[in-house]
Design a protein around this motif. Sequence first.
Motif, PDB file in Angstrom:
ATOM      1  N   ASP A  36       0.355   7.414   3.975  1.00  0.00           N
ATOM      2  CA  ASP A  36       0.616   8.009   2.657  1.00  0.00           C
ATOM      3  C   ASP A  36       1.432   9.271   2.899  1.00  0.00           C
ATOM      4  OD1 ASP A  36      -1.065   6.005   1.810  1.00  0.00           O
ATOM      5  OD2 ASP A  36      -2.512   7.321   0.827  1.00  0.00           O
ATOM      6  N   LEU A  93       2.702  -1.933  -7.004  1.00  0.00           N
ATOM      7  CA  LEU A  93       3.028  -0.523  -6.799  1.00  0.00           C
ATOM      8  C   LEU A  93       3.000  -0.157  -5.321  1.00  0.00           C
ATOM      9  CD1 LEU A  93       0.846   0.731  -9.767  1.00  0.00           C
ATOM     10  CD2 LEU A  93       3.289   0.234  -9.756  1.00  0.00           C
ATOM     11  N   ARG A  94       2.075  -0.756  -4.585  1.00  0.00           N
ATOM     12  CA  ARG A  94       2.016  -0.516  -3.141  1.00  0.00           C
ATOM     13  C   ARG A  94       1.018  -1.485  -2.513  1.00  0.00           C
ATOM     14  NH1 ARG A  94      -1.936   4.581  -1.827  1.00  0.00           N
ATOM     15  NH2 ARG A  94      -3.571   4.036  -3.302  1.00  0.00           N
ATOM     16  N   GLY A  98       4.441   8.149  -1.930  1.00  0.00           N
ATOM     17  CA  GLY A  98       4.321   6.705  -1.703  1.00  0.00           C
ATOM     18  C   GLY A  98       3.450   6.387  -0.512  1.00  0.00           C
ATOM     19  N   THR A  99       3.354   5.085  -0.267  1.00  0.00           N
ATOM     20  CA  THR A  99       2.582   4.566   0.860  1.00  0.00           C
ATOM     21  C   THR A  99       3.453   3.544   1.578  1.00  0.00           C
ATOM     22  OG1 THR A  99       0.467   4.810  -0.278  1.00  0.00           O
ATOM     23  CG2 THR A  99       0.546   3.169   1.472  1.00  0.00           C
ATOM     24  N   ASN A 100       3.529   3.659   2.891  1.00  0.00           N
ATOM     25  CA  ASN A 100       4.166   2.582   3.645  1.00  0.00           C
ATOM     26  C   ASN A 100       3.275   2.217   4.822  1.00  0.00           C
ATOM     27  OD1 ASN A 100       4.775   4.666   5.495  1.00  0.00           O
ATOM     28  ND2 ASN A 100       6.772   5.007   4.517  1.00  0.00           N
ATOM     29  N   ARG A 145       7.182  -2.271  -3.241  1.00  0.00           N
ATOM     30  CA  ARG A 145       7.173  -1.595  -4.537  1.00  0.00           C
ATOM     31  C   ARG A 145       8.144  -2.334  -5.442  1.00  0.00           C
ATOM     32  NH1 ARG A 145       5.196   2.932  -6.870  1.00  0.00           N
ATOM     33  NH2 ARG A 145       6.313   3.413  -8.764  1.00  0.00           N
ATOM     34  N   ASN A 146       7.617  -2.919  -6.483  1.00  0.00           N
ATOM     35  CA  ASN A 146       8.495  -3.604  -7.444  1.00  0.00           C
ATOM     36  C   ASN A 146       7.912  -3.419  -8.843  1.00  0.00           C
ATOM     37  OD1 ASN A 146       6.422  -5.593  -7.719  1.00  0.00           O
ATOM     38  ND2 ASN A 146       7.225  -6.693  -5.942  1.00  0.00           N
ATOM     39  N   ALA A 158       6.706  -2.013   3.314  1.00  0.00           N
ATOM     40  CA  ALA A 158       6.250  -1.370   2.070  1.00  0.00           C
ATOM     41  C   ALA A 158       6.614  -2.322   0.949  1.00  0.00           C
ATOM     42  CB  ALA A 158       6.933  -0.025   1.866  1.00  0.00           C
ATOM     43  N   THR A 165      -1.527  -2.930  -8.328  1.00  0.00           N
ATOM     44  CA  THR A 165      -0.497  -3.518  -9.193  1.00  0.00           C
ATOM     45  C   THR A 165      -0.650  -2.942 -10.597  1.00  0.00           C
ATOM     46  OG1 THR A 165      -1.700  -5.397 -10.167  1.00  0.00           O
ATOM     47  CG2 THR A 165      -0.881  -5.685  -7.916  1.00  0.00           C
ATOM     48  N   ARG A 166       0.320  -3.207 -11.422  1.00  0.00           N
ATOM     49  CA  ARG A 166       0.239  -2.695 -12.800  1.00  0.00           C
ATOM     50  C   ARG A 166      -0.913  -3.331 -13.554  1.00  0.00           C
ATOM     51  NH1 ARG A 166       4.219   0.727 -13.322  1.00  0.00           N
ATOM     52  NH2 ARG A 166       6.158   0.247 -12.255  1.00  0.00           N
TER      53      ARG A 166
END
Length: 333
Positions: free
Chosen positions: A53, A99-100, A69-71, A94-95, A92, A121-122
Amino acid sequence: MTFDENLYRSSKVVTRYDEPILTPDDVPFPSSLTFNAGIIKTGGKYVMLFRNDYGVTAEEFSKGKHFEGTNIGYAESSDGIHFKIDPKPRFAVRNDEILRVYDPRITELDGRFYVAFAADTRHGIRGAIYEATNDFKDFELLSMSTPDNRNMVIFPEKINGNFVRLERPMPVYSRGRDCFDIWLSDSPDLRYWGNPHLVLGVEDVPYCNDKIGPAAPPLKTDRGWLCIFHAVDLDTSRGKNGWEGRWQKRYCIGIILLDLKNPQKVIGMSKVPLMVPEAPYEISGGFRDNALFPCAMVEEGETVRIYYSAGDREIRLASAKLSDLLALCTDAR
Ligand code: BMA
């Protein structure tokens, strides 16, 4: 709700390794917290995927700034203690929907590598299962659970012809508050999952009062599948306990043994925790103090290495003899 956290101590069979395995200072790309690592030993080397993070310091966080963000980082080691980290993050997502992804748990099965992530996710938290190429450079998404579910760990062998995983759905309405349990499901192909069974209810664990979740992919032993899990106690009188304004939970590590052929059946369980936050780096200096979060176990001769995060900040190592861990699960106490 209060909880007497002085009731339990870490088991004497566990030895903590003094030095951290990985901290944010070791990471050659932006890193605020380096934790929750999947680790396996394969082809004579240790392979690690870790959660990273980034984008905020403790001080900035206290003033209202958030993580950027997080990778997922990648590291390798010949001894399981000194890891060389790849110069760039490995993965990573993100779309528009995801979200991650975070908290990787790696399983090697029939020469192939599977990684179970948690995915924010959303539309809720989902368990995401990917297959990684042998060099861990490419990841193919095989399946995602419905929300809310996370902490998936895949068994390293098929059982009765099927892939099997432990998982932790999060029923929020029906039980009144966080009361999350460990479940098991199976799959013919790692894509379609079903046949769910309850393995361990939070009410079966005497040393927690909140939730439990599978930690590391199970280890096969002569006596059964050895599994560790995180066990959470909540005390609403706890206050600032890390970076956040309030952090009221504490994460211990528990241990159980599951039947080899019928892994939904618990055949042994320690009635006391395996590990309790105690070391200075476990109880202070973290993003969330008093959180032990293991994601990997590796067998090294007669020893089992448990890789865990301390305070959601750094990766640590503890070890114990396999025979002692089995005895904890099977001795009546
Ligand atoms: C869990 C997850 C983990 C985290 C742990 C302790 O719910 O979010 O990623 O390590 O809490 O904070």
